[in-house]
Design a protein around this motif. Structure first.
Motif, PDB file in Angstrom:
ATOM      1  N   MET A   1     -42.284 -51.620  21.450  1.00  0.00           N
ATOM      2  CA  MET A   1     -43.403 -50.781  21.045  1.00  0.00           C
ATOM      3  C   MET A   1     -44.138 -51.399  19.856  1.00  0.00           C
ATOM      4  O   MET A   1     -45.365 -51.427  19.824  1.00  0.00           O
ATOM      5  N   PHE A   2     -43.388 -51.922  18.871  1.00  0.00           N
ATOM      6  CA  PHE A   2     -44.030 -52.519  17.706  1.00  0.00           C
ATOM      7  C   PHE A   2     -44.851 -53.743  18.088  1.00  0.00           C
ATOM      8  O   PHE A   2     -45.930 -53.960  17.546  1.00  0.00           O
TER       9      PHE A   2
ATOM     10  N   ALA B   1     -58.563 -48.564  20.245  1.00  0.00           N
ATOM     11  CA  ALA B   1     -57.258 -48.832  19.640  1.00  0.00           C
ATOM     12  C   ALA B   1     -56.496 -47.541  19.365  1.00  0.00           C
ATOM     13  O   ALA B   1     -55.283 -47.477  19.563  1.00  0.00           O
ATOM     14  N   GLY B   2     -57.188 -46.517  18.922  1.00  0.00           N
ATOM     15  CA  GLY B   2     -56.528 -45.236  18.684  1.00  0.00           C
ATOM     16  C   GLY B   2     -55.960 -44.645  19.961  1.00  0.00           C
ATOM     17  O   GLY B   2     -54.831 -44.149  19.979  1.00  0.00           O
ATOM     18  N   PHE B   3     -56.734 -44.708  21.025  1.00  0.00           N
ATOM     19  CA  PHE B   3     -56.256 -44.205  22.314  1.00  0.00           C
ATOM     20  C   PHE B   3     -55.080 -45.040  22.817  1.00  0.00           C
ATOM     21  O   PHE B   3     -54.082 -44.504  23.295  1.00  0.00           O
ATOM     22  N   GLY B   4     -55.190 -46.357  22.690  1.00  0.00           N
ATOM     23  CA  GLY B   4     -54.123 -47.238  23.148  1.00  0.00           C
ATOM     24  C   GLY B   4     -52.827 -47.035  22.378  1.00  0.00           C
ATOM     25  O   GLY B   4     -51.742 -46.997  22.959  1.00  0.00           O
ATOM     26  N   ASN B   5     -52.932 -46.905  21.060  1.00  0.00           N
ATOM     27  CA  ASN B   5     -51.738 -46.666  20.246  1.00  0.00           C
ATOM     28  C   ASN B   5     -51.079 -45.348  20.609  1.00  0.00           C
ATOM     29  O   ASN B   5     -49.852 -45.269  20.706  1.00  0.00           O
ATOM     30  N   GLY B   6     -51.858 -44.324  20.798  1.00  0.00           N
ATOM     31  CA  GLY B   6     -51.307 -43.031  21.182  1.00  0.00           C
ATOM     32  C   GLY B   6     -50.584 -43.098  22.508  1.00  0.00           C
ATOM     33  O   GLY B   6     -49.500 -42.533  22.676  1.00  0.00           O
ATOM     34  N   LYS B   7     -51.162 -43.803  23.456  1.00  0.00           N
ATOM     35  CA  LYS B   7     -50.545 -43.945  24.776  1.00  0.00           C
ATOM     36  C   LYS B   7     -49.230 -44.717  24.696  1.00  0.00           C
ATOM     37  O   LYS B   7     -48.235 -44.324  25.294  1.00  0.00           O
ATOM     38  N   VAL B   8     -49.225 -45.820  23.949  1.00  0.00           N
ATOM     39  CA  VAL B   8     -48.012 -46.645  23.834  1.00  0.00           C
ATOM     40  C   VAL B   8     -46.896 -45.864  23.154  1.00  0.00           C
ATOM     41  O   VAL B   8     -45.748 -45.859  23.616  1.00  0.00           O
TER      42      VAL B   8
END
Length: 70
Positions: A46-47, A17-24
């Motif tokens: 994005m939200f 989730a951390g990686f995915g949020n950073g990418k988005v």
């Protein structure tokens, strides 16, 4: 063994989730700099994406609780 499995489930879900949020967020900011007139629509999208990504660690915690208490 159940505790180790639960820890791995939560760890994997939170890292993903951390990686995915950073990418988005990074891609949204890049898109906003390229097309500033679309920033409102991009922010809303994005939200929604971040909310869906954040569902993954919650499911990981649920799976971990199932592993611990079964």
């Amino acid at each position: 063994m159940q505790y180790i499995a639960a820890a791995i489930a939560v760890f994997g879900a939170s890292i993903g989730a951390g990686f995915g949020n950073g990418k988005v967020i990074a891609q949204t900011l890049e898109s906003m700099t390229r097309q500033p007139e679309m920033s409102g629509q991009l922010r809303a999208t994005m939200f929604i994406g971040v909310a869906l990504i954040e569902a993954v660690p919650i499911l990981g915690v649920v799976i971990a609780l199932i592993l611990v208490f079964m």
